[in-house]
Design an enzyme around this catalytic site. Structure first.
Site, PDB file in Angstrom:
ATOM      1  N   GLY A 173       0.854  -1.181   0.000  1.00  0.00           N
ATOM      2  CA  GLY A 173       0.000   0.000   0.000  1.00  0.00           C
ATOM      3  C   GLY A 173       0.888   1.228   0.000  1.00  0.00           C
TER       4      GLY A 173
ATOM      5  CD  GLN B 100       3.342   5.644   2.904  1.00  0.00           C
ATOM      6  OE1 GLN B 100       2.409   5.060   2.374  1.00  0.00           O
ATOM      7  NE2 GLN B 100       4.383   5.011   3.433  1.00  0.00           N
TER       8      GLN B 100
ATOM      9  CB  CYS C 275       5.510   2.312   7.892  1.00  0.00           C
ATOM     10  SG  CYS C 275       4.909   3.740   6.978  1.00  0.00           S
ATOM     11  CG  LEU C 276       6.870   1.196   1.848  1.00  0.00           C
ATOM     12  CD1 LEU C 276       6.151   1.439   0.523  1.00  0.00           C
ATOM     13  CD2 LEU C 276       8.081   0.300   1.635  1.00  0.00           C
TER      14      LEU C 276
ATOM     15  CG  HIS D 209      -0.177   0.858   7.529  1.00  0.00           C
ATOM     16  ND1 HIS D 209       0.826   0.441   8.385  1.00  0.00           N
ATOM     17  CD2 HIS D 209       0.406   1.757   6.690  1.00  0.00           C
ATOM     18  CE1 HIS D 209       1.949   1.074   8.088  1.00  0.00           C
ATOM     19  NE2 HIS D 209       1.733   1.872   7.059  1.00  0.00           N
ATOM     20  CD  GLU D 210      -1.142   2.107   2.903  1.00  0.00           C
ATOM     21  OE1 GLU D 210      -0.854   3.298   2.686  1.00  0.00           O
ATOM     22  OE2 GLU D 210      -0.277   1.253   3.174  1.00  0.00           O
TER      23      GLU D 210
ATOM     24  CG  HIS E  48       0.218   6.411   5.799  1.00  0.00           C
ATOM     25  ND1 HIS E  48       1.311   7.018   6.359  1.00  0.00           N
ATOM     26  CD2 HIS E  48       0.582   5.125   5.570  1.00  0.00           C
ATOM     27  CE1 HIS E  48       2.292   6.129   6.470  1.00  0.00           C
ATOM     28  NE2 HIS E  48       1.878   4.968   5.996  1.00  0.00           N
TER      29      HIS E  48
HETATM   30 ZN    ZN Z   1       2.941   3.216   6.044  1.00  0.00          ZN
END
Ligand code: ZN
Length: 192
Positions: A48, A53, A100-101, A142-143, A146
């Protein structure tokens, strides 16, 4: 082309994204952005990616998961877009590791609802309702976090926070109850 994924400490990760109108979603600029987000997510690789991000404060995220696992109730999820999502959380809580990225190189146990319902707009700006459970429900939570400026580190069991290297060394394959027994203090255990 892949976009740069911003890391924790950038203010954009802590802001609520701006909502998008259906007309804005179908506009060529947004369709192109969705394609770039898809490529960036696949290259990362990730399951995702949310607009904040890549430094854009918008209520837009892309999701795609090709993985499968019985332990985490994970099954493939085809590529799709969510915009302006509203989340309804199911009552049952499950714990698993999350990374998380935008918090590169770390992971932690995060309690999340096992099932969710999401009201959102799709890539055509059309309203959709998504009923999800297991790993897909975790990805959605999670997304959507964000898009509201929240990161998993705000919800994690902080004593399980680990570098990816130490996770692989010490915790991979250890059952969650044992991880909690070894890492959590008696006070935090009794509080859950
Ligand atoms: Zn993340």
């Amino acid at each position: 082309m892949r976009l740069e994924i911003v890391q924790v400490g950038e203010a954009v990760l802590r802001q609520a994204g701006k909502t998008l109108s259906p007309a804005e979603i179908v506009a060529p600029e947004c369709q192109q952005l969705i394609e770039l987000m898809r490529e960036t997510m696949r290259n990362a690789p990730g399951v995702g990616l949310a607009a904040p991000q890549i430094g854009l404060s918008l209520q837009l995220a892309v999701i795609e998961d090709t993985g499968e696992s019985e332990i985490t109730e994970r099954a493939p999820v085809p590529f799709h877009v969510i915009a302006n999502p509203r989340l309804e959380l199911g009552p049952e809580i499950v714990e698993f590791y999350e990374g998380c990225l935008s918090v590169e190189g770390f992971q932690a146990l995060v309690p999340r609802s096992r099932s969710v319902r999401v009201h959102a707009l799709n890539h055509k700006g059309e309203p959709v309702v998504i009923d999800a459970s297991g790993w897909y429900a975790r990805i959605l939570q999670h997304e959507i976090d964000h898009l509201g400026g929240t990161l998993y580190i705000d919800r994690m069991r902080s004593r399980t926070f680990s570098t990816a290297r130490n996770f692989a060394r010490h915790w991979a394959g250890v059952p969650i109850p044992e991880v909690l027994a070894r890492l959590e203090t008696p006070e935090t255990k009794s509080a859950t």
